[in-house]
Design an enzyme around this catalytic site. Structure first.
Site, mmCIF file in Angstrom:
data_model
loop_
_atom_site.group_PDB
_atom_site.id
_atom_site.type_symbol
_atom_site.label_atom_id
_atom_site.label_comp_id
_atom_site.label_asym_id
_atom_site.label_seq_id
_atom_site.Cartn_x
_atom_site.Cartn_y
_atom_site.Cartn_z
ATOM 1 N N GLU A 123 -5.938 -10.829 -1.846
ATOM 2 C CA GLU A 123 -6.787 -10.658 -0.661
ATOM 3 C C GLU A 123 -8.260 -10.571 -1.059
ATOM 4 O OE1 GLU A 123 -5.416 -7.453 1.877
ATOM 5 O OE2 GLU A 123 -3.318 -7.753 1.284
ATOM 6 N N HIS A 143 -10.108 -6.196 -2.734
ATOM 7 C CA HIS A 143 -11.196 -5.994 -1.770
ATOM 8 C C HIS A 143 -12.291 -5.235 -2.517
ATOM 9 C CE1 HIS A 143 -8.968 -7.570 1.592
ATOM 10 N NE2 HIS A 143 -7.994 -6.703 1.415
ATOM 11 N N GLU A 161 0.818 -1.217 0.000
ATOM 12 C CA GLU A 161 0.000 0.000 0.000
ATOM 13 C C GLU A 161 0.856 1.273 0.000
ATOM 14 O OE1 GLU A 161 -2.807 -0.469 3.199
ATOM 15 O OE2 GLU A 161 -3.623 -2.318 2.358
ATOM 16 N N ASP A 183 -11.996 -10.458 -1.534
ATOM 17 C CA ASP A 183 -13.317 -10.600 -0.931
ATOM 18 C C ASP A 183 -14.227 -9.586 -1.613
ATOM 19 O OD1 ASP A 183 -12.575 -8.185 0.354
ATOM 20 O OD2 ASP A 183 -12.202 -9.174 2.270
ATOM 21 N N ASN A 196 2.265 -5.001 -3.191
ATOM 22 C CA ASN A 196 0.878 -5.383 -2.946
ATOM 23 C C ASN A 196 0.064 -4.128 -2.614
ATOM 24 O OD1 ASN A 196 -1.055 -7.632 -2.479
ATOM 25 N ND2 ASN A 196 -1.073 -6.887 -0.368
#
Length: 350
Positions: A265, A237, A160, A267, A201
């Site tokens: 990651e 996400h 990030e 979702d 990432n």
């Protein structure tokens, strides 16, 4: 190829014949993914898997089962856990999960080394000179990566680093060193473990935007300087009904730089309460995410961020939203699970 096709067709028949509540344990997602040259992974922790309740035992069966071949420690490798005091390292939580992985034939992703969040207060207290802070970052990366040397498939080395407008996040690392800390972290990680694949990432990497353009340019410049960067982690996400139309194009753009990409990651959260309508849309969105990865040769795999809605980070961070995963709170597979599986089935694209 014909042999793999036959295996895929047989597995698909078994999966479709099995009762819905049993599919995850009989024929897992990763088996289908492996035929497509990908993996399916999950974020978890040893204390999730070792939960001795009836519910916990069901969770363990899923985590250890054939849905997932690679695990990511959800929190136990983050700085606040692994180095709570200066130079005092504690890898006990990570070691416990790595031990379970080895016992059960799972591979591991490492998450994460240089990040602005979940740092212990002593790191961000501004009590260090630039030279001292560089030594602290170097010590942390070398020690943590070295501790798990030979056990990690991919490391999220920097996490990030960008704002949405494409500028660098004004973290303690950037404020002190500018972007140089990114290069240093990759070089130190490679020094500590030459066999691990090293990733940058971030979230909102799923569409072409100022943020992903900045990341593209960074990766390009790092590679030009010989920095050992092997992959781009796309957190994914996502929100139900808002999966970007250019998801595959964004992945392909990164891959064009000669690096791997992975959904790290995944979702897809929805507005609560859960309804049949939003579950149906969530299923379509999961299929779209899987299709985006399958459409890019160098997209090596997909990790979902926990097994079950019951353990998701989403409700505490986004009030009024939740239920983002493949299994519901009772550990039953949702329509999203079937959609994920159907996207992977080889007979869907021959």
């Amino acid at each position: 190829m014909l042999r793999n096709l036959g295996v895929a067709l047989l597995l698909s028949q078994l999966a479709l014949a099995a009762p819905t509540e049993e599919r995850g344990s009989i024929v897992g997602l990763d088996l289908f993914a492996s035929i497509r040259g990908r993996y399916v992974g999950v974020a978890t922790e040893s204390y999730n898997i070792n939960n001795s309740t009836t519910w916990g035992k069901a969770y363990k069966n899923l985590a250890l089962g054939s849905d997932f071949s690679i695990w990511t420690p959800e929190n136990s490798l983050k700085w606040e856990v692994t180095e709570p005091q200066p130079g005092v390292f504690d890898f006990s939580l990570g070691d416990a999960l790595f031990k379970l992985a080895k016992q059960n034939g799972k591979r591991m992703r490492g998450h994460t080394l240089a990040w602005h969040s979940q740092l212990p207060p002593w790191v961000t207290a501004n009590n260090y000179t630039a030279a001292e802070l560089k030594n602290i970052l170097q010590r942390h990366v070398l020690t943590e990566v070295g501790h798990f040397k030979g056990q990690v498939t991919h490391w999220d080395v920097v996490n990030e680093v960008f704002e949405e407008d494409g500028t660098f996040r004004n973290s303690i690392w950037y404020k002190t060193f500018g972007p140089d800390y990114i290069e240093w972290s990759f070089r130190w990680a490679r020094q500590a473990d030459p066999s691990a694949k090293l990733y940058i990432n971030d979230y909102n990497f799923e569409s072409i935007s100022p943020k992903t353009t900045a990341a593209y340019n960074l990766v390009k410049s790092l590679k030009a300087k010989g920095v050992p960067i092997d992959g781009v982690g796309v957190q994914a996400h996502l929100i139900v009904g808002q999966v970007p139309k250019d998801f595959e194009a964004a992945l392909a753009r990164f891959a064009s730089l000669g690096v791997d990409v992975a959904l790290t990651e995944l979702d897809i959260r929805l507005d609560l309460p859960v309804t049949s309508k939003n579950l149906a849309q969530q299923a379509k969105d999961y299929k779209a995410a899987v299709d985006a990865c399958l459409g890019v040769k160098r997209c090596v795999g997909i990790t979902v961020w926990q097994v079950t809605d019951a353990l998701s980070w989403v409700p505490s961070t986004f009030p009024g939203q939740g239920a983002p995963l493949l299994y519901d709170e009772k550990l039953k597979p949702k329509p999203a699970y079937d959609a994920f599986q159907n996207a992977l089935l080889l007979d869907q694209w021959i």
